[in-house]
Design an enzyme around this catalytic site. Structure first.
Site, PDB file in Angstrom:
ATOM      1  N   LYS A  70       0.826  -1.205   0.000  1.00 28.50           N
ATOM      2  CA  LYS A  70       0.000   0.000   0.000  1.00 28.50           C
ATOM      3  C   LYS A  70       0.861   1.255   0.000  1.00 28.50           C
ATOM      4  O   LYS A  70       0.578   2.220  -0.721  1.00 28.50           O
ATOM      5  CB  LYS A  70      -0.933  -0.008   1.213  1.00 28.50           C
ATOM      6  CG  LYS A  70      -2.034  -1.054   1.126  1.00 28.50           C
ATOM      7  CD  LYS A  70      -2.849  -1.107   2.414  1.00 28.50           C
ATOM      8  CE  LYS A  70      -3.952  -2.148   2.303  1.00 28.50           C
ATOM      9  NZ  LYS A  70      -4.727  -2.309   3.543  1.00 28.50           N
TER      10      LYS A  70
ATOM     11  N   ASP B 262     -11.309   3.119   3.928  1.00 31.75           N
ATOM     12  CA  ASP B 262     -11.568   1.687   3.793  1.00 31.75           C
ATOM     13  C   ASP B 262     -13.056   1.398   3.654  1.00 31.75           C
ATOM     14  O   ASP B 262     -13.442   0.292   3.273  1.00 31.75           O
ATOM     15  CB  ASP B 262     -11.011   0.932   5.008  1.00 31.75           C
ATOM     16  CG  ASP B 262      -9.733   0.168   4.692  1.00 31.75           C
ATOM     17  OD1 ASP B 262      -9.523  -0.159   3.501  1.00 31.75           O
ATOM     18  OD2 ASP B 262      -8.945  -0.103   5.611  1.00 31.75           O
TER      19      ASP B 262
ATOM     20  N   GLN C 179      -4.818  -1.202   9.686  1.00 35.80           N
ATOM     21  CA  GLN C 179      -4.613  -2.538   9.146  1.00 35.80           C
ATOM     22  C   GLN C 179      -5.124  -3.591  10.131  1.00 35.80           C
ATOM     23  O   GLN C 179      -4.751  -3.617  11.293  1.00 35.80           O
ATOM     24  CB  GLN C 179      -3.122  -2.776   8.861  1.00 35.80           C
ATOM     25  CG  GLN C 179      -2.814  -4.124   8.235  1.00 35.80           C
ATOM     26  CD  GLN C 179      -3.443  -4.292   6.857  1.00 35.80           C
ATOM     27  OE1 GLN C 179      -3.491  -3.361   6.065  1.00 35.80           O
ATOM     28  NE2 GLN C 179      -3.924  -5.483   6.569  1.00 35.80           N
TER      29      GLN C 179
END
Length: 285
Positions: free
Chosen positions: A52, A119, A96
């Site tokens: 990422k 997200d 994460q």
């Protein structure tokens, strides 16, 4: 048979974003910023976060990495999230998952400002999706819809079957497919492990979306000729990565199909970057 190349599509998206960001920065705007929070030393998470961060650099997005030890407490993690919420140079926050034992992931996700929830996991953004309102969409289903658009594969008026009912893939994908709009307007059936005669449901699909995490579960006898198969499954086997479909058999009958790897997977990161730029665009316009 059309092979849907998510790897190449994601490269094109990153280049489009890079050009947009470079043009805006050339006029004096600051670059987009993404805070990436990783707690602990889970090897898979570390690899994913590195990917990422590399993709951010390619798109001209500044990555603010926060790599915290597994001993980090809930209060400390929430304090960091609130700090990122306040920072004017942070447009998106990525936490994460999974978190180490002892940390409440749901409480941490709820603490993220919905306007920075790139997200698409915050209940406010999930609610906005269900109501057809603007908001961030979970990156994997958003990536699936992007592939349908870019490959001109419209499920409008077709029977779409989604196998899998997870909160981050199956459910939001079904809502995206059913809502009004281009490359949507499908008649959607959601299936799962308790669905009677799952094979018959799959054979009924014009568009089949697989997101159950069972390697090579869907075989050629479970699909109709001319079906479009979007395989979201990523399964690690002794022979390597594979999807939820038996690719060799299913691809022989499909009109179009995504491979694993190289299909939907790369699109997840691409849509994370796209959501970050969308947030930045609204903040710096």
């Amino acid at each position: 048979m059309l092979l849907i190349d998510g790897k190449e599509t994601s490269r094109v998206i990153r280049e489009e974003l890079r050009e947009e960001v470079a043009a805006a920065c050339g006029k004096g705007r600051r670059a987009p910023g993404l805070a990436v929070i990783l707690v602990g030393e889970d090897p898979a998470s570390e690899v994913y976060v590195r990917n990422k961060e590399r993709a951010c650099a390619e798109a001209g997005i500044i990555s603010f990495p926060y790599h915290l030890p597994a001993s980090t407490g809930q209060h400390e993690l929430l304090a960091l999230i609130h700090e990122c919420n306040r920072r004017a140079d942070v447009d998106g926050i990525l936490l994460q998952l999974p978190l180490p034992c002892g940390l409440d992931a749901q409480a941490c996700l709820l603490a993220i400002d919905p306007a920075k929830d790139v997200d698409g996991f915050h209940p406010e953004n999930v609610g906005r999706l269900s109501l057809g309102l603007p908001g961030f969409v979970s990156c994997t289903p958003a990536g699936v819809m992007e592939l349908l658009r870019r490959y001109d594969l419209s499920p409008a008026g077709k029977k779409a079957v989604v196998v899998g009912r997870s909160d981050i893939v199956g459910k939001p994908l079904a809502m995206l497919l059913a809502r009004p709009g281009d490359y949507a307007n499908a008649t959607v059936t959601i299936c799962h492990s308790r669905t009677p005669d799952l094979a018959a449901e799959c054979r009924n699909a014009d568009f089949l979306f697989l997101a159950m995490g069972r390697p090579r579960f869907v075989t050629a006898d479970m699909v109709r000729e001319g079906v479009v198969v979007i395989d979201v499954g990523i399964n690690r086997t002794p022979e390597g990565l594979c999807g939820d479909a038996d690719f060799a058999g299913v691809s022989a009958k499909a009109r179009a199909i995504t491979p694993v790897p190289g299909g939907v997977g790369p699109m997840t990161i691409a849509m994370l970057l796209k959501n970050t730029v969308q947030s930045w665009r609204g903040r710096t316009a």
